[in-house]
Design a protein around this motif. Structure first.
Motif, PDB file in Angstrom:
ATOM      1  N   LEU A  87       0.827  -1.200   0.000  1.00 44.23           N
ATOM      2  CA  LEU A  87       0.000   0.000   0.000  1.00 44.23           C
ATOM      3  C   LEU A  87       0.866   1.256   0.000  1.00 44.23           C
ATOM      4  O   LEU A  87       0.658   2.182  -0.773  1.00 44.23           O
ATOM      5  N   VAL A  88       1.862   1.233   0.869  1.00 44.75           N
ATOM      6  CA  VAL A  88       2.711   2.417   0.984  1.00 44.75           C
ATOM      7  C   VAL A  88       3.506   2.631  -0.298  1.00 44.75           C
ATOM      8  O   VAL A  88       3.753   3.757  -0.715  1.00 44.75           O
ATOM      9  N   ASN A  89       3.892   1.537  -0.931  1.00 41.65           N
ATOM     10  CA  ASN A  89       4.739   1.656  -2.121  1.00 41.65           C
ATOM     11  C   ASN A  89       3.952   1.866  -3.405  1.00 41.65           C
ATOM     12  O   ASN A  89       4.532   2.059  -4.466  1.00 41.65           O
ATOM     13  N   THR A  90       2.632   1.725  -3.356  1.00 43.27           N
ATOM     14  CA  THR A  90       1.819   1.947  -4.540  1.00 43.27           C
ATOM     15  C   THR A  90       1.314   3.377  -4.494  1.00 43.27           C
ATOM     16  O   THR A  90       0.602   3.748  -3.565  1.00 43.27           O
ATOM     17  N   SER A  91       1.725   4.193  -5.463  1.00 49.35           N
ATOM     18  CA  SER A  91       1.203   5.552  -5.415  1.00 49.35           C
ATOM     19  C   SER A  91       0.847   6.036  -6.815  1.00 49.35           C
ATOM     20  O   SER A  91       1.560   5.760  -7.777  1.00 49.35           O
ATOM     21  N   PHE A  92      -0.286   6.658  -6.875  1.00 54.62           N
ATOM     22  CA  PHE A  92      -0.681   7.343  -8.103  1.00 54.62           C
ATOM     23  C   PHE A  92      -0.706   8.815  -7.759  1.00 54.62           C
ATOM     24  O   PHE A  92      -1.515   9.239  -6.941  1.00 54.62           O
ATOM     25  N   GLY A  93       0.172   9.569  -8.344  1.00 58.20           N
ATOM     26  CA  GLY A  93       0.236  10.980  -7.995  1.00 58.20           C
ATOM     27  C   GLY A  93       0.920  11.160  -6.658  1.00 58.20           C
ATOM     28  O   GLY A  93       1.897  10.475  -6.357  1.00 58.20           O
ATOM     29  N   GLY A  94       0.367  12.055  -5.812  1.00 60.63           N
ATOM     30  CA  GLY A  94       1.021  12.413  -4.565  1.00 60.63           C
ATOM     31  C   GLY A  94       0.896  11.319  -3.511  1.00 60.63           C
ATOM     32  O   GLY A  94       0.014  10.473  -3.559  1.00 60.63           O
ATOM     33  N   LYS A  95       1.833  11.365  -2.539  1.00 63.36           N
ATOM     34  CA  LYS A  95       1.788  10.419  -1.425  1.00 63.36           C
ATOM     35  C   LYS A  95       0.604  10.727  -0.523  1.00 63.36           C
ATOM     36  O   LYS A  95       0.408  11.867  -0.116  1.00 63.36           O
ATOM     37  N   GLN A  96      -0.180   9.706  -0.192  1.00 63.18           N
ATOM     38  CA  GLN A  96      -1.312   9.935   0.711  1.00 63.18           C
ATOM     39  C   GLN A  96      -0.892   9.499   2.107  1.00 63.18           C
ATOM     40  O   GLN A  96      -1.214   8.408   2.562  1.00 63.18           O
ATOM     41  N   TYR A  97      -0.192  10.395   2.795  1.00 62.23           N
ATOM     42  CA  TYR A  97       0.356  10.039   4.103  1.00 62.23           C
ATOM     43  C   TYR A  97      -0.744   9.666   5.082  1.00 62.23           C
ATOM     44  O   TYR A  97      -0.569   8.789   5.925  1.00 62.23           O
ATOM     45  N   ASN A  98      -1.902  10.350   4.962  1.00 67.35           N
ATOM     46  CA  ASN A  98      -2.969  10.038   5.912  1.00 67.35           C
ATOM     47  C   ASN A  98      -3.444   8.597   5.774  1.00 67.35           C
ATOM     48  O   ASN A  98      -3.664   7.893   6.759  1.00 67.35           O
ATOM     49  N   VAL A  99      -3.545   8.093   4.525  1.00 67.93           N
ATOM     50  CA  VAL A  99      -3.965   6.703   4.302  1.00 67.93           C
ATOM     51  C   VAL A  99      -2.874   5.749   4.788  1.00 67.93           C
ATOM     52  O   VAL A  99      -3.149   4.745   5.461  1.00 67.93           O
ATOM     53  N   ASP A 100      -1.633   6.076   4.494  1.00 72.32           N
ATOM     54  CA  ASP A 100      -0.518   5.238   4.954  1.00 72.32           C
ATOM     55  C   ASP A 100      -0.549   5.086   6.472  1.00 72.32           C
ATOM     56  O   ASP A 100      -0.413   3.983   7.014  1.00 72.32           O
ATOM     57  N   MET A 101      -0.727   6.233   7.141  1.00 75.06           N
ATOM     58  CA  MET A 101      -0.713   6.201   8.606  1.00 75.06           C
ATOM     59  C   MET A 101      -1.900   5.412   9.162  1.00 75.06           C
ATOM     60  O   MET A 101      -1.749   4.631  10.103  1.00 75.06           O
ATOM     61  N   ALA A 102      -3.057   5.612   8.574  1.00 76.42           N
ATOM     62  CA  ALA A 102      -4.237   4.879   9.032  1.00 76.42           C
ATOM     63  C   ALA A 102      -4.035   3.379   8.851  1.00 76.42           C
ATOM     64  O   ALA A 102      -4.313   2.575   9.754  1.00 76.42           O
ATOM     65  N   ALA A 103      -3.502   2.994   7.708  1.00 72.93           N
ATOM     66  CA  ALA A 103      -3.265   1.575   7.440  1.00 72.93           C
ATOM     67  C   ALA A 103      -2.250   1.002   8.429  1.00 72.93           C
ATOM     68  O   ALA A 103      -2.425  -0.097   8.962  1.00 72.93           O
ATOM     69  N   ALA A 104      -1.202   1.777   8.692  1.00 69.86           N
ATOM     70  CA  ALA A 104      -0.181   1.312   9.633  1.00 69.86           C
ATOM     71  C   ALA A 104      -0.774   1.130  11.026  1.00 69.86           C
ATOM     72  O   ALA A 104      -0.488   0.148  11.722  1.00 69.86           O
ATOM     73  N   LEU A 105      -1.633   2.081  11.417  1.00 70.88           N
ATOM     74  CA  LEU A 105      -2.260   1.962  12.740  1.00 70.88           C
ATOM     75  C   LEU A 105      -3.177   0.747  12.805  1.00 70.88           C
ATOM     76  O   LEU A 105      -3.203   0.030  13.812  1.00 70.88           O
ATOM     77  N   ILE A 106      -3.915   0.509  11.715  1.00 67.81           N
ATOM     78  CA  ILE A 106      -4.797  -0.665  11.685  1.00 67.81           C
ATOM     79  C   ILE A 106      -3.964  -1.941  11.833  1.00 67.81           C
ATOM     80  O   ILE A 106      -4.282  -2.840  12.612  1.00 67.81           O
ATOM     81  N   ALA A 107      -2.857  -1.964  11.109  1.00 66.00           N
ATOM     82  CA  ALA A 107      -2.021  -3.166  11.146  1.00 66.00           C
ATOM     83  C   ALA A 107      -1.407  -3.382  12.527  1.00 66.00           C
ATOM     84  O   ALA A 107      -1.176  -4.518  12.946  1.00 66.00           O
ATOM     85  N   ALA A 108      -1.156  -2.291  13.247  1.00 66.19           N
ATOM     86  CA  ALA A 108      -0.504  -2.415  14.555  1.00 66.19           C
ATOM     87  C   ALA A 108      -1.502  -2.666  15.683  1.00 66.19           C
ATOM     88  O   ALA A 108      -1.126  -3.071  16.780  1.00 66.19           O
ATOM     89  N   MET A 109      -2.780  -2.422  15.384  1.00 64.32           N
ATOM     90  CA  MET A 109      -3.805  -2.453  16.426  1.00 64.32           C
ATOM     91  C   MET A 109      -3.851  -3.765  17.238  1.00 64.32           C
ATOM     92  O   MET A 109      -3.852  -3.718  18.477  1.00 64.32           O
ATOM     93  N   PRO A 110      -3.903  -4.929  16.584  1.00 65.87           N
ATOM     94  CA  PRO A 110      -4.044  -6.166  17.374  1.00 65.87           C
ATOM     95  C   PRO A 110      -2.922  -6.381  18.375  1.00 65.87           C
ATOM     96  O   PRO A 110      -3.182  -6.717  19.535  1.00 65.87           O
ATOM     97  N   THR A 111      -1.672  -6.160  17.969  1.00 67.09           N
ATOM     98  CA  THR A 111      -0.578  -6.364  18.930  1.00 67.09           C
ATOM     99  C   THR A 111      -0.680  -5.381  20.078  1.00 67.09           C
ATOM    100  O   THR A 111      -0.447  -5.734  21.234  1.00 67.09           O
ATOM    101  N   LEU A 112      -1.061  -4.143  19.734  1.00 67.38           N
ATOM    102  CA  LEU A 112      -1.248  -3.147  20.790  1.00 67.38           C
ATOM    103  C   LEU A 112      -2.292  -3.612  21.792  1.00 67.38           C
ATOM    104  O   LEU A 112      -2.088  -3.575  22.999  1.00 67.38           O
ATOM    105  N   LEU A 113      -3.408  -4.084  21.250  1.00 63.14           N
ATOM    106  CA  LEU A 113      -4.506  -4.527  22.118  1.00 63.14           C
ATOM    107  C   LEU A 113      -4.069  -5.690  22.999  1.00 63.14           C
ATOM    108  O   LEU A 113      -4.353  -5.717  24.197  1.00 63.14           O
ATOM    109  N   VAL A 114      -3.373  -6.634  22.398  1.00 57.69           N
ATOM    110  CA  VAL A 114      -2.926  -7.793  23.168  1.00 57.69           C
ATOM    111  C   VAL A 114      -2.052  -7.342  24.341  1.00 57.69           C
ATOM    112  O   VAL A 114      -2.199  -7.808  25.469  1.00 57.69           O
ATOM    113  N   TYR A 115      -1.158  -6.389  24.090  1.00 62.07           N
ATOM    114  CA  TYR A 115      -0.292  -5.919  25.161  1.00 62.07           C
ATOM    115  C   TYR A 115      -1.075  -5.196  26.243  1.00 62.07           C
ATOM    116  O   TYR A 115      -0.825  -5.358  27.433  1.00 62.07           O
ATOM    117  N   ILE A 116      -2.046  -4.373  25.803  1.00 59.92           N
ATOM    118  CA  ILE A 116      -2.801  -3.604  26.784  1.00 59.92           C
ATOM    119  C   ILE A 116      -3.636  -4.537  27.663  1.00 59.92           C
ATOM    120  O   ILE A 116      -3.681  -4.397  28.884  1.00 59.92           O
TER     121      ILE A 116
END
Lengths: 290, 371
Positions: A244-273
């Motif tokens: 996702l991060v490496n696929t870009s059409f036009g400008g970088k969509q940092y907001n989408v990248d960050m949201a996706a990264a947070l989604i991907a990190a969510m389960p491990t975060l939850l498990v730790y909490i």
């Protein structure tokens, strides 16, 4: 007087420690905070503002896009499906490796045999094998067994890799449990699996938590095995995030990248909490005695 | 008929023998105690009886049945462990019923058995608790209850009282003895405490270095020890060992000691003829503390009794008796005197030595000479 002074020094020291810990926590939380802020901004706001400037409005469209429609290579379905893929890999892999580790630990601590210590030592070597070393042989092996590019193939790789760690956890935990318990159960007439199920497993909660957290984070966060051993449809979320991060059409969509990264990190975060305090407790269990 | 027979059992862990040919047989209903210092092999022997460890050689029989190769669960044995080994995740009643559950005893019967055992041991009010919520003495009772519930052929107790405080230990000791009387069960009991051994046992096997030094009733072992180790191990305070010379006087064989003034005193020996070959040599005289006392009128003039003036080194009143330490032949000797025998350290007093129970050992081999 001297005592009051000592009290004072004590208190100053304590506040100093709190200050230091707070500062450290802030440093650790900063990237997370920036990611969260960025994911809530639109592209225009990101360009005009600074990293720490607050978003003008609560805009969740980047999260929606990351989950449902962002392009990961040739397809544009978001990371949602891959998120599910990750669960399909992680849940069986964690369950199987934990169970096998428990059984191994049980045998290596309570049913010692000639050479069992050597076997344990050899198993430990498994903890130190670098991922890269086994990539090529494993590809060959999986294709021989017809499991190449499949979820089950990736699961077996994670199980095999994880068993060394889970065995270590359980063996060191069980070694602290009095052997007389097993002797008593034997005299009561209980067999190998009966003792395991009725006596040891009920005592194993702390170490099961340790094993599950460890395995869950390892497997969920894994990228290398995911890239190499999965097929196009069975990729875990980490691989999808990279695409996702490496696929870009036009400008970088940092907001989408960050949201996706947070989604991907969510389960491990939850498990730790949720289970973090058991993790620490389990890691130190048996460290004092035996 | 023997309930338990141990025939020439050996055990070897690879470096040296732990058990070197053990032979013991006890009858049904007997209380056998294995006693000895730590590392003597008594716990290993118990584990081989339970089947928790294999034997290297020899046989173990229960009744007529050879159980040497049987796994623990088929031996019909229950064991009470030093650490109690209660299952921490189960309630007291589940602990007691566990063995019955495995043997697929119906639930109603199981509950009746738990009630019976709980009543016998007075732990009915504890049945729903977890082992972690119990005191040491209560855990001890539960551990015994778990053993009793199955009504096995043989009970094994592995130092069951050593984790209790002194007062509770004495109480539980009496309790175990009562239980044995009431149930008439066959028990093998391991301890390093010679008082437990004396008070509980029908028979004692005193072990050292993987060998049974002596096997007999408590009184036999106390009065007639096979060697100096057994003599010194059993009894508290321990038997006195006094080096002295065998002499002959008026055709009688005896030993010679030196009194407070430095004069030689002849002490007669009951089995004099057994020592006659050793005249002129040094032997070790074994005398229990209760055989060296304050002068007692009713005993004076008896054949094996002599009064000797001896120095008082120290006195230790215990209430019921006073332990007096004197010196004979350059060796400190414990004496048990009456509390009203009012002497103090530094005095010289007349003490009565009763030689009727005296035993003699070879100073080199430490074996009995007069047996």
């Amino acid at each position: 007087m001297v005592k009051a002074q000592a009290d004072m020094t004590q208190r100053m020291l304590r506040y100093g420690i709190y200050l230091f810990l707070g500062l450290m926590a802030l440093i650790y939380l900063m990237p997370f905070w920036v990611m969260l802020l960025t994911s809530l901004k639109d592209v225009e706001e990101i360009r005009s503002g600074t990293l720490l400037s607050l978003p003008g409005s609560l805009d969740l469209s980047a999260w929606d896009k990351a989950w449902n429609s962002a392009c990961t290579g040739t397809t544009c379905e978001g990371i949602g499906p891959y998120f599910m893929n990750s669960f399909k890999i992680v849940i069986p892999a964690v369950a199987i490796s934990t169970l096998l580790g428990a059984l191994n630990g049980y045998v290596l601590s309570m049913w010692r045999f000639r050479g069992s210590e050597v076997l344990f030592g050899l198993l430990l070597v498994g903890c130190f094998i670098p991922f890269q070393v086994i990539l090529l042989p494993m590809v060959r092996t999986l294709s021989v067994f017809g499991m190449a590019n499949s979820t089950s193939g990736l699961i077996s790789v994670h199980v095999i890799y994880g068993v060394a760690f889970t065995t270590l956890f359980f063996r060191n935990f069980y070694i602290g449990i009095p052997k007389e318990l097993i002797s008593a159960a034997k005299l009561d007439g209980a067999g190998f699996f009966f003792i395991f199920r009725r006596i040891l497993l009920p005592l194993s909660t702390p170490i099961i938590v340790v094993s599950v957290i460890w395995q869950f984070t390892q497997i969920w966060n894994d990228f290398l095995f995911g890239v190499v051993f999965s097929g196009v449809d069975t990729q875990p979320v980490t691989v999808a995030l990279n695409n996702l991060v490496n696929t870009s059409f036009g400008g970088k969509q940092y907001n989408v990248d960050m949201a996706a990264a947070l989604i991907a990190a969510m389960p491990t975060l939850l498990v730790y909490i949720v289970a973090g305090k058991y993790f620490v407790r389990g890691l130190t269990a048996g460290a004092v005695k035996g | 008929m023997a309930a338990l027979t141990i025939e020439n059992v050996t055990k070897n862990y690879g470096e040296g023998d732990i058990l070197k040919g053990i032979d013991i047989a006890i009858d049904k209903g007997e209380f056998l105690i294995l006693v000895g210092p730590s590392g003597c092999g008594k716990s290993t022997l118990m584990n081989t009886i339970a089947g928790l460890e294999d034997v290297t050689g020899g046989r173990i029989l229960m009744g007529q049945e050879d159980v040497t190769e049987l796994p623990p669960k088929d031996r019909d044995i229950a064991m009470v462990f030093q650490s109690y080994a209660l299952y921490p995740n189960m309630s007291v009643s589940e602990n007691i019923a566990f063995g019955l559950e495995i043997r697929k005893v119906p639930k109603a019967e199981r509950e009746a058995e738990v009630q019976r055992v709980a009543k016998m041991l007075q732990i009915e009010h504890l049945l729903q608790r977890r082992p972690g919520q119990l005191s040491g003495g209560q855990r001890q009772r539960v551990a015994m209850g778990r053993a009793l519930a199955r009504r096995p052929r043989l009970y094994l107790f592995d130092e069951p009282l050593s984790n209790l405080d002194a007062k509770l230990r004495v109480e539980m000791r009496t309790e175990i003895k009562k239980l044995h009387h009431r149930l008439g069960t066959t028990i093998v009991y391991v301890t390093h405490d010679q008082i437990e051994a004396m008070t509980l046992a029908d028979r004692i096997a005193v072990m050292k270095d993987g060998i049974v030094q002596q096997f007999g009733t408590p009184q036999e072992i106390y009065d007639n020890p096979a060697n100096q180790f057994v003599a010194g191990f059993m009894g508290s305070p321990a038997m006195n060992f006094i080096p002295c010379k065998v002499v002959s006087a008026d055709g009688e064989t005896g030993v010679e000691i030196t009194d407070a003034a430095g004069n030689p005193v002849f002490l007669p020996v009951p089995n004099g003829d057994k020592l006659s070959a050793a005249v002129g040599q040094m032997v070790t005289l074994g005398l229990r503390p209760e055989m060296v006392t304050d002068p007692q009128i009713h005993k004076s003039g008896e054949a094996w009794v002599r009064e000797v003036s001896l120095p008082v080194l120290i006195t230790e009143p215990t209430g019921a008796d006073t332990m007096l330490v004197t010196r004979i032949n350059e060796t400190e000797v414990d004496c048990r005197v009456a509390p009203r025998f009012d002497v103090s350290a530094g005095e010289t007093v007349s003490l009565m030595i009763d030689m009727s129970m005296a035993v003699f050992f070879d100073p080199q081999t430490e074996e009995r000479l007069d047996r």
